[in-house]
Structure formats: C-alpha cells, structure tokens
Design a protein around this motif. Structure first.
Motif, short mmCIF file in Angstrom:
data_model
loop_
_atom_site.label_atom_id
_atom_site.label_comp_id
_atom_site.label_asym_id
_atom_site.label_seq_id
_atom_site.Cartn_x
_atom_site.Cartn_y
_atom_site.Cartn_z
N PHE A 170 50.94 52.04 59.40
CA PHE A 170 50.31 52.50 60.64
C PHE A 170 51.31 52.51 61.80
CE2 PHE A 170 46.03 51.70 58.81
CZ PHE A 170 45.43 52.88 59.22
N SER A 171 52.26 51.63 61.77
CA SER A 171 53.25 51.58 62.85
C SER A 171 54.11 52.84 62.91
CB SER A 171 54.14 50.35 62.69
OG SER A 171 54.75 50.32 61.42
N ASN B 32 44.36 36.81 61.27
CA ASN B 32 45.49 37.04 62.18
C ASN B 32 46.68 37.77 61.55
OD1 ASN B 32 46.57 36.82 64.80
ND2 ASN B 32 47.85 35.09 64.18
N PRO B 33 46.44 38.91 60.89
CA PRO B 33 47.58 39.64 60.35
C PRO B 33 48.21 40.53 61.41
CG PRO B 33 45.59 40.83 59.87
CD PRO B 33 45.17 39.60 60.65
N SER B 34 49.34 41.11 61.08
CA SER B 34 49.81 42.28 61.81
C SER B 34 49.40 43.49 61.00
CB SER B 34 51.33 42.27 61.99
OG SER B 34 51.75 43.54 62.48
N ALA C 102 44.06 43.57 53.31
CA ALA C 102 42.77 44.21 53.51
C ALA C 102 42.67 44.97 54.82
CB ALA C 102 41.66 43.15 53.44
N ASP C 103 43.26 44.45 55.90
CA ASP C 103 43.05 45.06 57.21
C ASP C 103 43.57 46.48 57.28
OD1 ASP C 103 45.34 43.19 56.98
OD2 ASP C 103 46.00 44.19 58.80
N VAL C 104 44.72 46.77 56.65
CA VAL C 104 45.27 48.12 56.75
C VAL C 104 44.43 49.12 55.97
CG1 VAL C 104 47.62 47.35 57.24
CG2 VAL C 104 46.93 47.70 54.88
N PRO D 263 47.09 44.37 66.18
CA PRO D 263 46.02 43.42 65.88
C PRO D 263 45.04 43.97 64.86
CG PRO D 263 45.63 44.48 67.98
CD PRO D 263 46.98 44.94 67.54
N PHE D 264 44.26 43.08 64.30
CA PHE D 264 43.27 43.39 63.26
C PHE D 264 42.01 43.93 63.95
CE2 PHE D 264 41.14 41.28 59.28
CZ PHE D 264 40.68 42.51 58.87
#
Length: 477
Positions: free
Chosen positions: A338-339, A99-101, A108-110, A348-349
């Motif tokens: 990314f924003s 649940n990251p932003s 890791a998600d970015v 969201p991821f």
C-alpha cells in the motif's frame, strides 16, 4: 512488558466508554470549557513518575470526556462531523492492540484493507475491478492530494515529461478547474503539488453552485490557446455549503472529449447515492477517474479514515512507488505494498474499524441510515420554508439544509449581522449545534444531518433554539 493491571483497566475503560455513549443524548450538545480546566490541560507538566492505568482512566473521565466537541449528540448539526459507530469504537481498540504498520506484507490488516476499499467502491457504485483500486487515508484531504498527484503525473507523461525525475520546472503550466463551492482541500492539494492556486480556475456555476459545463468548456479553450495544459476538473458529489451534486455525467462527457482527469470530491456526499430518493443525482459518478471519500463522515467510522479510489490503480503506483531493497515484495498477486500507492510509509490499521462499521450495519442498514438523514434534511427545509421568520437559501439536495433567520423589519446588513452571530449564540445555549457559512454573499446557517439517531423532534429543538437565540441577540437583557 505486559501491565498486570491491564485487564482490570480495560474492563473499566469499556464501562467508561459505554456509560459515556449512553449519556450523550441526555446531556448538553456542547458547552464552552471552563477556563481553569482549559488552562490545566494546556499547562499540564510532564510527569516524572508514571501513573497507574486505573488512575489514568479517572483523569480521562474527569478532564477529557467531560468537554467533548459534541458531535456524538443527535442534535449536533455542525460541519460534517459524525457520531462514532459503536462497532468502529470496539474495532479501534482491537486495531490498537495489534498495532501493525499497514504498509504491506502478509498480515490480516493489508488484506482487509483491500477488501474494505472494494466494499466502499461497491457501496457508491464505483468500479471495483478491471484495474481499479485505491487505499485508505487519513481523510479526504489526503485522498485528494493522492488523486491529484496521479492526475498531474498522467498529464505530464502525456506531454512527454518525466515529472518524477525533472519536476514541474520547464513544463507549461498545468491547469485545473473547480467552482467557488469546491472544498478547500482541492486548492490545498493544488498548492502542495506545485500547480498553484492561480492555475486552479474558478469556473462559472449555476445558482446551486454546480459547475456550468459551457463555462468550463470556454475556460479550457482559452487556456489551451494561451499555451497552458488543462488536465483536471474537480467536481463535487455534495458541496460543503449546500450538499449540491454536480452534473457528473455531463462533466464526464466533457472530460472524455477534452482528455482531462475527472476528480470527484465525494468526501461527505457520495454516500447519498445509497438513498433511492436521490440516487439519480449521482449519475456519472462511476465514470470519474478518481473519487475521494470520508467513511469517517456519513458512515460514522471513527476518525481518522478517508479513502482514495481510482479507475486505474497503476496510475497511483506509477506516481508514488519507490521501493527500497529491504521492502521488496515479489510474492502474491503483483499488487505490492500500500505504501507504493500513496504518501504514507508507516500506515495505521484503519481497515478494521471500517470493516466492523460496515459489517455491523450492512448495505441495507447503511442505506436506511442515509435515507433517514436525507429525509430529515428535506423535512427541515419544509419547516424553514413554512416559518415566516426563517428563509431557506438553497434546495435540499442531500442532507444539508442552508437557511437564515429573517425577522421582519431588518435590512440586509442587519440580517447579515444577526445571522453571523447566531451560530455561536445557538451553540452556547447547549441544546443544539449549528454552524454558519456565507452563501451567495449572505450570512447563513448550515445544518448538516448525518446522525441517524436524530429525529424530527430534534429539528424542532434546533429551530426553537435559533428563534430564541435570535430574539436574545435582537433584544439583549
């Protein structure tokens, strides 16, 4: 605080989902909801006291999963709604747990998102280096807004206008070009971006709904002569009604000559390039300034997941970046957050379910799935053409087959009335799901094949259901 019953409930949830997915092919494709069940959901009161996780699962199983949309079924041929890829289903749970932003930072998600955006570009043959880039979005509608905003920004800058500071007021009208077959998200983006639907010209198209380059060139010349600023051509790599692909190479040539931004709506159809049998239709896709795609369509990534790709990522950053001091990121390779490349701040991821879906099937598996679907669509076209009571309404270019029922003895008005009523009549029977549209002024049925689990026997069921529903409508009991 961790719930002590979570592990037990999670195992029960896994069984619930696995049992649900296993049972889908043997159940009805879709059925109308029981009115009492629908009303119960609409009027459900906010509970005063909480409920146990296992009890919540029982409610979900009994009141939600018993009334699905139907798109997981192999005989769901409506709209462009995919069955969820199992790997993506599993990854969605893991992503929700983390649940990251995914706005930015060093987690890791970015980094995974940058990788899967590159993977998507590589799948469709779009540039993935030399300044190209993109990001995942909620869907192609949002990706289109992002891409067209960058096109608008570039056009204003070339006209010597600071759009971010001064807005559109005082700038000559920006004009874009599309056809009547272009997806409505392009018009919606034009309206939201202040361009206005009047400035989104509907240009001539051929019999397949593809942009006519000569008519487009004439429209551009007329707008320039009137003092307007042509800036955009919105092409299609798979139209919604028939799956037609514009002549992208010719449009890319024209846009280079006229200094216009070429945007391609590949939301549904761009992944058709993976099928060697139709890959030639996509020549020039790699030359587009921007491309909108939906991994949650043909690739089966669970909703929501779109993707915006651009040849020049700096155009996106210049359009959207507005970094407050508490979000500055001076480390890394200069990409930033990314924003800075789109509208969303808290993101969201999405990348994990994309990664899992693509990694599970691999390029070869995805290509085989796409080729299977396009072959089935062509076969459906052959079956329709061979049936004296059916009529094929457009060539099958990708994986959409547009046709209509045409029983003998009916005039055009009666045929339209019959085919307008047919989709819902077929849907209610529960054995197949097809949707309707209007094509060249005629009511039509539109079967979209993006589920690789579908077989030729499913096509036979679909056509049998169309015939049976047509007979019921013509001769009600």
């Amino acid at each position: 605080m961790a719930d002590p019953n979570f592990r037990t409930a999670a195992r029960a949830a896994a069984d619930l989902v696995a049992d649900y997915l296993a049972a889908v092919p043997d159940g009805p494709v879709w059925q109308p909801m029981d009115p009492a069940a629908r009303q119960a959901l609409l009027e459900a009161p906010l509970p005063e006291q909480g409920r146990e996780l296992t009890e919540l699962l029982q409610v979900i199983a009994a009141e939600v999963m018993t009334a699905p949309m139907g798109n997981g079924h192999p005989r769901f041929f409506g709209w462009v709604n995919a069955a969820p890829a199992p790997a993506g289903v599993l990854a969605t749970l893991a992503a929700a747990a983390v649940n990251p932003s995914s706005a930015g930072g060093d987690h890791a998600d970015v980094h995974l998102e940058r990788a899967v955006v590159r993977w998507i570009a590589e799948l469709v043959g779009y540039p993935a280096a030399d300044g190209a880039g993109g990001l995942l979005t909620s869907g192609a509608s949002m990706a289109t807004i992002v891409c067209l905003a960058a096109a608008r920004q570039r056009a204003a800058a070339r006209a010597g206008w600071d759009l971010r500071e001064d807005g559109l007021s005082g700038l000559p009208p920006l004009v874009g070009y599309a056809t009547g077959e272009t997806h409505s998200c392009v018009r919606k983006a034009a309206e939201l971006l202040g361009i206005g639907s009047r400035q989104l010209r509907v240009v001539p198209a051929d019999a397949q709904g593809r942009i006519d380059p000569d008519g487009l060139r004439a429209a551009i010349a007329a707008d320039r002569a009137a003092g307007r600023l042509p800036f955009l051509v919105a092409a299609s790599a798979g139209t919604v009604n028939t799956g037609a692909v514009d002549r992208l190479d010719a449009l890319a040539d024209l846009c280079e000559q006229e200094e216009l931004w070429l945007h391609v709506d590949g939301a549904y159809g761009a992944f058709g390039v993976l099928d060697p049998a139709i890959a030639h239709r996509y020549a020039g896709l790699d030359r587009a300034d921007s491309l909108a795609l939906d991994p949650h369509k043909w690739l089966g990534v669970p909703v929501d997941c779109g993707c915006a790709l651009v040849r020049d990522a700096a155009q996106l950053r210049g359009t959207f970046s507005l970094v407050p001091s508490y979000l500055r990121d001076e480390e890394g390779d200069g990409f930033g957050w990314f924003s800075e490349y789109g509208i969303e701040q808290t993101r969201p991821f999405r990348s994990l379910k994309v990664w899992a879906t693509l990694a599970h099937r691999g390029r070869a598996g995805l290509a085989a799935d796409v080729a299977h679907c396009t072959a089935l669509a062509r076969r459906l076209g052959e079956l329709v053409a061979a049936d004296p009571e059916l009529e094929l309404l457009a060539p099958v270019e990708t994986s959409i087959t547009a046709f209509r029922a045409r029983p003998a003895g009916l005039d055009e008005a009666a045929l339209d009335a019959l085919n307008r009523a047919l989709p819902l009549a077929v849907q209610k029977r529960g054995r197949a799901f097809v949707t309707g549209t209007v094509l060249a002024g005629r009511e039509a049925l539109r079967a979209c094949l993006i589920n690789a689990a579908a077989t030729e026997s499913d096509l036979a069921v679909l056509l049998a259901e169309v015939r049976a529903a047509a007979a019921d409508l013509m001769h009600p009991q």
